[in-house]
Design a protein around this motif. Structure first.
Motif, PDB file in Angstrom:
ATOM      1  N   GLU A   1       3.642  -8.273   4.608  1.00 50.99           N
ATOM      2  CA  GLU A   1       4.295  -9.396   5.285  1.00 50.99           C
ATOM      3  C   GLU A   1       4.451  -9.254   6.790  1.00 50.99           C
ATOM      4  N   GLY A   2       4.487  -8.070   7.306  1.00 50.63           N
ATOM      5  CA  GLY A   2       4.672  -7.877   8.745  1.00 50.63           C
ATOM      6  C   GLY A   2       4.573  -6.411   9.096  1.00 50.63           C
TER       7      GLY A   2
ATOM      8  N   PHE B   1       8.628  -2.691   4.870  1.00 53.57           N
ATOM      9  CA  PHE B   1       8.291  -1.612   3.958  1.00 53.57           C
ATOM     10  C   PHE B   1       9.038  -1.811   2.645  1.00 53.57           C
ATOM     11  N   ALA B   2       8.628  -1.082   1.626  1.00 56.56           N
ATOM     12  CA  ALA B   2       9.341  -1.086   0.347  1.00 56.56           C
ATOM     13  C   ALA B   2       9.431   0.353  -0.130  1.00 56.56           C
TER      14      ALA B   2
ATOM     15  N   LYS C   1      13.065  -3.621  -0.558  1.00 56.18           N
ATOM     16  CA  LYS C   1      12.275  -4.005   0.601  1.00 56.18           C
ATOM     17  C   LYS C   1      13.200  -3.936   1.813  1.00 56.18           C
ATOM     18  N   PHE C   2      12.654  -3.528   2.976  1.00 60.09           N
ATOM     19  CA  PHE C   2      13.479  -3.443   4.183  1.00 60.09           C
ATOM     20  C   PHE C   2      12.613  -3.584   5.427  1.00 60.09           C
TER      21      PHE C   2
ATOM     22  N   LYS D   1       0.852  -1.183   0.000  1.00 58.62           N
ATOM     23  CA  LYS D   1       0.000   0.000   0.000  1.00 58.62           C
ATOM     24  C   LYS D   1       0.891   1.237   0.000  1.00 58.62           C
ATOM     25  N   LEU D   2       0.661   2.133  -0.926  1.00 60.27           N
ATOM     26  CA  LEU D   2       1.423   3.377  -0.992  1.00 60.27           C
ATOM     27  C   LEU D   2       1.049   4.251   0.199  1.00 60.27           C
TER      28      LEU D   2
END
Length: 171
Positions: free
Chosen positions: A99-100, A104-105, A135-136, A2-3
């Motif tokens: 994912e959690g 974030f990406a 991704k991080f 989601k942006l």
């Protein structure tokens, strides 16, 4: 994904602007430092959104020529469209991954973001990281970014923003 945030250093007539697109996070990019905080405004959200039919509603207003359409074009472009030379700009888009809570990406174009782009070998001239989709994991308490990895084509394709407004429209 989601942006949730867009930072534009320069794109067409938009200069040094940030756009927060989520009620769940406060995001700041100052002195090349990315900070993400969770918001705690449950009472306000309950009052505004009630039965959750509407959520994360944001309205873009401004005078003619202020950049409203340019912002929508920027958000609506595909990753491949962003890489075209005529769409030059310096900006990044931040996404919340499913994912959690801490994943974030970020989609970066012609910018350097410490702890993200400097940890990867990215396409760019002069050895400086410039473009990429990463991704991080983000630790909200220590504000530390870790586990940065470049996202592959398949993962990027799972991110879809529908723009039906102009020539950059895609689904």
């Amino acid at each position: 994904m989601k942006l949730i945030y867009v930072y534009v250093r320069s794109f067409k007539n938009i200069q040094e602007q940030e756009f927060l697109l989520s009620d769940d996070y406060d995001v700041f990019f100052e002195d090349n430092r990315l900070t993400i905080d969770k918001t705690d405004n449950a009472e306000v959200k309950d009052f505004l959104y009630g039965n959750n039919l509407i959520k994360d509603l944001h309205i873009i207003v401004g005078r003619t020529g202020s950049g409203k359409t340019n912002l929508l074009q920027l958000i609506g472009m595909s990753y491949n469209e962003r890489e075209r030379p005529e769409n030059k700009g310096r900006y990044f888009l931040l996404y919340k991954c499913n994912e959690g809570d801490d994943v974030f990406a970020v989609e970066v174009f012609n910018m350097y973001i410490p702890r993200i782009t400097n940890s990867m070998q990215v396409r760019g001239r002069g050895g400086a990281p410039k473009n990429g989709f990463f991704k991080f994991h983000y630790n909200f308490e220590t504000e530390v970014i870790k586990g940065v990895q470049e996202m592959d084509e398949e993962s990027r394709l799972k991110t879809t923003i529908v723009n039906t407004f102009d020539r950059n429209a895609f689904a």
